[in-house]
Write a protein that holds these residues in place. Structure first.
Motif, mmCIF file in Angstrom:
data_model
loop_
_atom_site.group_PDB
_atom_site.id
_atom_site.type_symbol
_atom_site.label_atom_id
_atom_site.label_comp_id
_atom_site.label_asym_id
_atom_site.label_seq_id
_atom_site.Cartn_x
_atom_site.Cartn_y
_atom_site.Cartn_z
ATOM 1 N N GLU A 268 -23.414 0.952 28.487
ATOM 2 C CA GLU A 268 -22.639 -0.289 28.507
ATOM 3 C C GLU A 268 -23.583 -1.469 28.679
ATOM 4 O OE1 GLU A 268 -19.679 0.007 31.567
ATOM 5 O OE2 GLU A 268 -18.223 0.918 30.189
ATOM 6 N N ILE A 269 -23.277 -2.579 27.996
ATOM 7 C CA ILE A 269 -24.075 -3.785 28.127
ATOM 8 C C ILE A 269 -23.168 -4.990 28.372
ATOM 9 C CG2 ILE A 269 -25.911 -2.919 26.623
ATOM 10 C CD1 ILE A 269 -24.710 -4.894 24.447
ATOM 11 N N GLU A 270 -23.757 -6.017 28.934
ATOM 12 C CA GLU A 270 -23.066 -7.288 29.089
ATOM 13 C C GLU A 270 -23.204 -8.085 27.802
ATOM 14 O OE1 GLU A 270 -21.263 -8.134 31.797
ATOM 15 O OE2 GLU A 270 -21.746 -6.085 32.463
ATOM 16 N N VAL A 271 -22.131 -8.737 27.408
ATOM 17 C CA VAL A 271 -22.169 -9.648 26.273
ATOM 18 C C VAL A 271 -21.552 -10.974 26.691
ATOM 19 C CG1 VAL A 271 -22.030 -7.777 24.573
ATOM 20 C CG2 VAL A 271 -19.940 -8.908 25.335
ATOM 21 N N ASP A 272 -21.945 -12.011 25.981
ATOM 22 C CA ASP A 272 -21.345 -13.325 26.204
ATOM 23 C C ASP A 272 -21.563 -14.152 24.946
ATOM 24 O OD1 ASP A 272 -19.975 -15.365 27.425
ATOM 25 O OD2 ASP A 272 -21.415 -15.678 29.047
ATOM 26 N N SER A 273 -21.036 -15.367 24.948
ATOM 27 C CA SER A 273 -21.140 -16.233 23.782
ATOM 28 C C SER A 273 -22.329 -17.179 23.911
ATOM 29 C CB SER A 273 -19.865 -17.048 23.606
ATOM 30 O OG SER A 273 -19.727 -17.993 24.657
ATOM 31 N N ILE A 274 -22.840 -17.621 22.781
ATOM 32 C CA ILE A 274 -23.876 -18.656 22.771
ATOM 33 C C ILE A 274 -23.336 -19.932 23.412
ATOM 34 C CG2 ILE A 274 -25.134 -20.204 21.212
ATOM 35 C CD1 ILE A 274 -25.657 -17.802 19.406
ATOM 36 N N ASP A 275 -22.078 -20.242 23.141
ATOM 37 C CA ASP A 275 -21.491 -21.447 23.733
ATOM 38 C C ASP A 275 -21.507 -21.400 25.255
ATOM 39 O OD1 ASP A 275 -21.013 -22.624 21.287
ATOM 40 O OD2 ASP A 275 -18.937 -21.942 21.150
ATOM 41 N N ASN A 276 -21.270 -20.249 25.844
ATOM 42 C CA ASN A 276 -21.284 -20.127 27.301
ATOM 43 C C ASN A 276 -22.686 -20.147 27.878
ATOM 44 O OD1 ASN A 276 -18.499 -19.972 27.489
ATOM 45 N ND2 ASN A 276 -18.446 -17.736 27.624
ATOM 46 N N GLN A 277 -23.643 -19.592 27.168
ATOM 47 C CA GLN A 277 -24.969 -19.375 27.728
ATOM 48 C C GLN A 277 -25.939 -20.532 27.527
ATOM 49 O OE1 GLN A 277 -26.190 -16.823 29.638
ATOM 50 N NE2 GLN A 277 -24.082 -16.088 29.769
ATOM 51 N N ILE A 278 -25.745 -21.331 26.495
ATOM 52 C CA ILE A 278 -26.702 -22.402 26.190
ATOM 53 C C ILE A 278 -26.009 -23.745 26.308
ATOM 54 C CG2 ILE A 278 -28.297 -23.342 24.479
ATOM 55 C CD1 ILE A 278 -28.489 -20.564 23.247
ATOM 56 N N ALA A 279 -26.582 -24.606 27.155
ATOM 57 C CA ALA A 279 -25.979 -25.918 27.382
ATOM 58 C C ALA A 279 -26.551 -26.985 26.454
ATOM 59 C CB ALA A 279 -26.187 -26.329 28.840
ATOM 60 N N GLU A 280 -27.849 -26.907 26.135
ATOM 61 C CA GLU A 280 -28.465 -27.983 25.364
ATOM 62 C C GLU A 280 -28.160 -27.858 23.868
ATOM 63 O OE1 GLU A 280 -32.759 -28.186 24.769
ATOM 64 O OE2 GLU A 280 -32.940 -26.185 25.652
ATOM 65 N N THR A 281 -28.415 -28.918 23.148
ATOM 66 C CA THR A 281 -28.232 -28.941 21.702
ATOM 67 C C THR A 281 -29.199 -27.962 21.040
ATOM 68 O OG1 THR A 281 -27.522 -31.247 21.731
ATOM 69 C CG2 THR A 281 -28.370 -30.390 19.641
ATOM 70 N N VAL A 282 -28.689 -27.140 20.122
ATOM 71 C CA VAL A 282 -29.546 -26.227 19.378
ATOM 72 C C VAL A 282 -29.674 -26.717 17.941
ATOM 73 C CG1 VAL A 282 -28.890 -24.299 20.857
ATOM 74 C CG2 VAL A 282 -27.680 -24.644 18.694
ATOM 75 N N THR A 283 -30.823 -26.390 17.315
ATOM 76 C CA THR A 283 -31.083 -26.890 15.958
ATOM 77 C C THR A 283 -31.199 -25.785 14.918
ATOM 78 O OG1 THR A 283 -33.485 -26.870 16.283
ATOM 79 C CG2 THR A 283 -32.301 -28.887 16.906
ATOM 80 N N PHE A 284 -31.419 -24.535 15.366
ATOM 81 C CA PHE A 284 -31.595 -23.435 14.415
ATOM 82 C C PHE A 284 -31.161 -22.131 15.085
ATOM 83 C CE2 PHE A 284 -35.037 -20.739 12.037
ATOM 84 C CZ PHE A 284 -34.068 -20.217 11.198
ATOM 85 N N ILE A 285 -30.175 -21.460 14.467
ATOM 86 C CA ILE A 285 -29.705 -20.169 14.962
ATOM 87 C C ILE A 285 -29.962 -19.112 13.905
ATOM 88 C CG2 ILE A 285 -27.728 -18.816 15.747
ATOM 89 C CD1 ILE A 285 -26.367 -21.423 16.589
ATOM 90 N N LYS A 286 -30.675 -18.059 14.296
ATOM 91 C CA LYS A 286 -30.867 -16.879 13.442
ATOM 92 C C LYS A 286 -30.066 -15.739 14.044
ATOM 93 C CE LYS A 286 -33.108 -12.743 13.661
ATOM 94 N NZ LYS A 286 -33.464 -11.877 14.826
ATOM 95 N N MET A 287 -29.325 -15.013 13.209
ATOM 96 C CA MET A 287 -28.521 -13.877 13.692
ATOM 97 C C MET A 287 -28.810 -12.635 12.874
ATOM 98 S SD MET A 287 -24.688 -15.189 14.559
ATOM 99 C CE MET A 287 -24.367 -16.411 15.847
ATOM 100 N N ASP A 288 -29.219 -11.576 13.562
ATOM 101 C CA ASP A 288 -29.320 -10.241 12.976
ATOM 102 C C ASP A 288 -28.913 -9.262 14.069
ATOM 103 O OD1 ASP A 288 -29.837 -7.898 11.696
ATOM 104 O OD2 ASP A 288 -31.978 -8.224 11.393
ATOM 105 N N ILE A 289 -27.610 -9.023 14.194
ATOM 106 C CA ILE A 289 -27.097 -8.256 15.332
ATOM 107 C C ILE A 289 -26.198 -7.101 14.873
ATOM 108 C CG2 ILE A 289 -27.428 -9.908 17.192
ATOM 109 C CD1 ILE A 289 -24.771 -11.094 16.669
ATOM 110 N N GLU A 290 -26.615 -6.482 13.778
ATOM 111 C CA GLU A 290 -26.092 -5.176 13.362
ATOM 112 C C GLU A 290 -24.574 -5.107 13.250
ATOM 113 O OE1 GLU A 290 -28.344 -2.968 12.324
ATOM 114 O OE2 GLU A 290 -29.790 -4.534 12.843
ATOM 115 N N GLY A 291 -23.997 -6.113 12.633
ATOM 116 C CA GLY A 291 -22.567 -6.095 12.375
ATOM 117 C C GLY A 291 -21.727 -6.886 13.356
ATOM 118 N N ALA A 292 -22.351 -7.434 14.416
ATOM 119 C CA ALA A 292 -21.613 -8.246 15.394
ATOM 120 C C ALA A 292 -21.728 -9.735 15.093
ATOM 121 C CB ALA A 292 -22.123 -7.953 16.802
#
Length: 367
Positions: A268-292
């Protein structure tokens, strides 16, 4: 215009299959030792398996040999599927060997071999969602993207490896095309960071970054990544998966880059959202999370809407990712230019890029 072509018939492939199954005076080998190679060995009394990357000498009671050591008159079926199937065939032919790819052998041999489910499911999705793919084709910004989509869909529809001509295995370029125009002060989110190599490539291209947020739930992977990135500052590591919100989910660990969230996972692992975890403005998001990716995008809606970041999202883990992922992102913001690139000559490593359009009026679609 997007065209899905009728399947071609290859008489030379049919002839190879007849000889491989019935001509027992010539040596017969399988390239590779995966589940597809095993399925061939169940039906054909082969002479051995070709594997240039092992010190083992036997598999399933058959010898393991190097490609350079097999007789020149040998016949070879390549069981290389996901990353470099075309490269494998070209290498065999370069050695003067009579060979065929697994997709053709599956189609023409008449044996009840292990199927590649992704191809069957892809064909069904293409047949059922032609309008979605036509819409995507019209959305793509350049001819190269349109060509990539056309080749991928025709390969998925037919299993004809000839459509993958022109693609090469290029992991060093993956996620970092010139149209990203990386600038000083980038805030990068590496979602599915694996061993940290993608972040290393990002730093090479953008040494004056502001911050990096690194998400990887596999303990072994993130330990390796911390070591790999130890000489760099302002990297924030999160040993968690990404989803829509905070939760605990089952996870298949130990799969290297293919570790993934799964109901049958061993931990079992903990998961959460980018919106919850990062407060500052982001400029580039890369996603490779195996179907999630779908879940993680839902959990990034606030950042996508407010920050308008560049996005590089893998779209090959699920058969309908190619149209569902752009549908989801454009429903959040419609002022993105879309590009498509593919970084192997097999089924894996298709990336869709979303580049912010700065000169279009935008109205938030968030409720």
């Amino acid at each position: 215009m997007l065209k899905i072509y009728p399947e071609r018939l290859y008489p030379e492939a049919i002839e190879f299959c007849k000889l491989f199954l019935h001509e027992k005076t010539r040596p017969r080998y399988v390239l590779g030792r995966n589940e597809y190679a095993v399925s061939i060995a169940k039906f054909v009394d082969i002479n051995g398996f070709i594997d240039d990357f092992t010190s083992e000498t036997e598999f399933l009671g058959k010898p393991i040999v190097k490609m350079d050591d097999i007789p020149k008159e040998s016949m070879v079926v390549s069981a290389v599927i996901f990353v470099v199937p075309l490269t494998a065939i070209e290498k065999l032919r370069g050695k003067g060997l009579y060979c065929i790819d697994y997709f053709s052998f599956f189609k023409y041999s008449g044996l009840r071999l292990k199927e590649v489910p992704f191809l069957r499911e892809s064909r069904e999705d293409i047949e059922n969602n032609k309008n979605k793919y036509r819409w995507l084709y019209d959305c793509l910004m350049d001819n190269k993207s349109k060509d990539v989509l056309s080749k991928l869909l025709n390969f998925r529809f037919s299993g004809d490896l000839n459509y993958m001509q022109g693609f090469e295995h290029a992991p060093e370029r993956q996620y970092f095309e010139d149209f990203l125009e990386l600038k000083q002060g980038e805030v990068f989110v590496d979602a599915g960071g694996f061993d940290g190599q993608t972040t290393v490539e990002f730093i090479k291209r953008c040494p004056a970054y502001k911050a990096i947020y690194f998400f990887e739930p596999d303990l072994n992977n993130i330990a390796f990544a911390r070591n790999n990135l130890s000489g760099h500052n302002n990297i924030f590591f999160y040993t968690m998966g990404l989803a829509t919100s905070r939760n605990t989910l089952r996870f298949c660990s130990g799969g290297g880059s293919a570790s993934k969230i799964s109901e049958t996972g061993d931990i079992e692992i903990e998961v959460d959202s980018i919106d919850n975890q990062i407060a500052e403005t982001v400029t580039f998001i890369k996603m490779d999370i195996e179907g999630a990716e779908d879940l993680a995008l839902d959990g990034s809606r606030q950042h996508i809407s407010k920050d308008h970041p560049k996005l590089a999202v893998c779209c090959y883990h699920r058969v309908d990712d190619l149209w569902k992922i752009p549908e989801k992102i454009l429903a959040i913001r419609n002022d993105y230019s879309i590009y498509l690139r593919h970084y192997t000559n097999g089924l894996h490593e298709t990336v869709m890029y979303f580049i912010p359009e700065k000169d279009r009026n935008f109205k938030s679609n968030l409720s």
